[in-house]
Scaffold this motif. Structure first.
Motif, short mmCIF file in Angstrom:
data_model
loop_
_atom_site.label_atom_id
_atom_site.label_comp_id
_atom_site.label_asym_id
_atom_site.label_seq_id
_atom_site.Cartn_x
_atom_site.Cartn_y
_atom_site.Cartn_z
N TRP A 121 80.01 23.24 -36.45
CA TRP A 121 78.61 23.55 -36.73
C TRP A 121 78.00 24.40 -35.62
O TRP A 121 77.07 25.17 -35.88
CB TRP A 121 77.81 22.27 -36.95
N ARG A 122 78.50 24.27 -34.41
CA ARG A 122 77.99 25.14 -33.33
C ARG A 122 78.39 26.58 -33.59
O ARG A 122 77.63 27.51 -33.30
CB ARG A 122 78.49 24.64 -31.99
N GLY A 123 79.57 26.80 -34.13
CA GLY A 123 79.98 28.15 -34.53
C GLY A 123 79.11 28.69 -35.66
O GLY A 123 78.71 29.86 -35.65
N VAL A 124 78.81 27.82 -36.63
CA VAL A 124 77.92 28.22 -37.73
C VAL A 124 76.53 28.53 -37.18
O VAL A 124 75.88 29.48 -37.62
CB VAL A 124 77.87 27.11 -38.81
N LEU A 125 76.09 27.75 -36.21
CA LEU A 125 74.78 27.98 -35.59
C LEU A 125 74.72 29.34 -34.90
O LEU A 125 73.74 30.08 -35.05
CB LEU A 125 74.46 26.86 -34.60
N ILE A 126 75.75 29.69 -34.18
CA ILE A 126 75.79 30.99 -33.50
C ILE A 126 75.74 32.12 -34.53
O ILE A 126 75.00 33.09 -34.37
CB ILE A 126 77.04 31.09 -32.60
N ALA A 127 76.51 31.96 -35.61
CA ALA A 127 76.50 32.99 -36.66
C ALA A 127 75.13 33.10 -37.31
O ALA A 127 74.63 34.21 -37.55
CB ALA A 127 77.57 32.67 -37.70
N SER A 128 74.49 31.96 -37.58
CA SER A 128 73.18 32.02 -38.22
C SER A 128 72.11 32.58 -37.28
O SER A 128 71.19 33.26 -37.72
CB SER A 128 72.78 30.64 -38.76
N LEU A 129 72.25 32.31 -35.98
CA LEU A 129 71.31 32.90 -35.02
C LEU A 129 71.46 34.43 -34.97
O LEU A 129 70.47 35.15 -34.83
CB LEU A 129 71.52 32.30 -33.63
N MET A 130 72.70 34.90 -35.11
CA MET A 130 72.91 36.35 -35.13
C MET A 130 72.28 36.96 -36.38
O MET A 130 71.64 38.02 -36.31
CB MET A 130 74.40 36.67 -35.05
N VAL A 131 72.42 36.29 -37.53
CA VAL A 131 71.81 36.79 -38.76
C VAL A 131 70.29 36.79 -38.63
O VAL A 131 69.62 37.76 -39.02
CB VAL A 131 72.27 35.96 -39.98
N LEU A 132 69.72 35.72 -38.08
CA LEU A 132 68.27 35.66 -37.88
C LEU A 132 67.80 36.77 -36.93
O LEU A 132 66.73 37.36 -37.15
CB LEU A 132 67.87 34.31 -37.32
N ALA A 133 68.57 37.05 -35.91
CA ALA A 133 68.20 38.11 -34.98
C ALA A 133 68.23 39.47 -35.68
O ALA A 133 67.32 40.30 -35.46
CB ALA A 133 69.14 38.11 -33.77
N ILE A 134 69.21 39.70 -36.51
CA ILE A 134 69.28 40.97 -37.24
C ILE A 134 68.07 41.10 -38.16
O ILE A 134 67.42 42.15 -38.22
CB ILE A 134 70.60 41.07 -38.03
N ILE A 135 67.75 40.02 -38.89
CA ILE A 135 66.60 40.06 -39.80
C ILE A 135 65.30 40.22 -39.01
O ILE A 135 64.43 41.00 -39.38
CB ILE A 135 66.57 38.80 -40.68
N PHE A 164 64.20 29.39 -42.13
CA PHE A 164 64.51 28.54 -40.99
C PHE A 164 65.00 27.14 -41.37
O PHE A 164 65.44 26.39 -40.50
CB PHE A 164 63.29 28.44 -40.06
N ILE A 165 64.94 26.77 -42.63
CA ILE A 165 65.44 25.44 -43.04
C ILE A 165 66.94 25.29 -42.76
O ILE A 165 67.36 24.29 -42.17
CB ILE A 165 65.07 25.15 -44.50
N PRO A 166 67.78 26.26 -43.15
CA PRO A 166 69.20 26.11 -42.82
C PRO A 166 69.46 26.03 -41.32
O PRO A 166 70.37 25.34 -40.87
CB PRO A 166 69.86 27.36 -43.41
N LEU A 167 68.63 26.72 -40.53
CA LEU A 167 68.79 26.64 -39.08
C LEU A 167 68.54 25.22 -38.60
O LEU A 167 69.29 24.70 -37.77
CB LEU A 167 67.83 27.62 -38.38
N GLY A 168 67.50 24.58 -39.11
CA GLY A 168 67.20 23.21 -38.71
C GLY A 168 68.30 22.24 -39.07
O GLY A 168 68.68 21.37 -38.29
N VAL A 169 68.86 22.40 -40.27
CA VAL A 169 69.97 21.53 -40.69
C VAL A 169 71.19 21.77 -39.82
O VAL A 169 71.85 20.82 -39.38
CB VAL A 169 70.29 21.77 -42.19
N THR A 170 71.47 23.04 -39.54
CA THR A 170 72.64 23.38 -38.72
C THR A 170 72.49 22.85 -37.30
O THR A 170 73.45 22.34 -36.71
CB THR A 170 72.85 24.90 -38.71
N VAL A 171 71.29 22.95 -36.73
CA VAL A 171 71.07 22.44 -35.38
C VAL A 171 71.28 20.93 -35.36
O VAL A 171 71.90 20.39 -34.44
CB VAL A 171 69.65 22.81 -34.88
N GLY A 172 70.80 20.23 -36.37
CA GLY A 172 70.99 18.78 -36.44
C GLY A 172 72.45 18.39 -36.53
O GLY A 172 72.89 17.39 -35.95
N LEU A 173 73.25 19.17 -37.26
CA LEU A 173 74.67 18.88 -37.38
C LEU A 173 75.47 19.34 -36.16
O LEU A 173 76.48 18.74 -35.81
CB LEU A 173 75.24 19.54 -38.64
N ALA A 174 75.00 20.38 -35.49
CA ALA A 174 75.70 20.89 -34.31
C ALA A 174 75.47 20.01 -33.09
O ALA A 174 76.33 19.91 -32.21
CB ALA A 174 75.27 22.32 -34.02
#
Length: 115
Positions: free
Chosen positions: A26-40, A85-95
């Motif tokens: 999940w930490r890897g998923v979090l890093i990937a989602s943070l990169m997508v959020l930064a691009i957006i 940001f909902i998926p980010l919150g779920v991912t942070v909780g799992l990571a």
């Protein structure tokens, strides 16, 4: 003499965790989602610019057919930001399952403030 095999329920609980239950995944998923959020977030033009006209015309159509006037483009845009940001919150909780809820919420608030 035949060798005794171990049953799956005899293994320690951490050995039975699937890949989706492991925080490093999940930490890897979090890093990937943070990169997508930064691009957006830092895209030079609004990411909905190609469909902004279509969305506005569809909302106007819905309003002409009974939708309330407060359902407008700004509501859709703000709702999309919240949903983003909902998926980010779920991912942070799992990571970071060992962190308290408010620490994870503080992380989300920090990321949202950076964008």
């Amino acid at each position: 003499m035949a060798e005794i095999t171990r049953w799956p329920f005899c293994e320690p609980p951490e050995a039975r965790l699937t890949a989706l239950q492991r925080p490093p995944v999940w930490r890897g998923v979090l890093i990937a989602s943070l990169m997508v959020l930064a691009i957006i977030g830092f895209w030079p033009s609004p990411v909905d610019a190609p469909i902004q006209g279509q969305l506005a015309s569809r909302l106007k159509f819905l309003q002409n057919h009974g939708f309330p006037l407060w359902v407008n483009y700004s509501l859709v845009e703000e709702s999309a930001n919240v949903v983003l940001f909902i998926p980010l919150g779920v991912t942070v909780g799992l990571a970071f399952p060992d962190k308290r809820w408010w620490q994870n919420a503080a992380f989300g608030t920090m990321v949202s403030g950076c964008i």
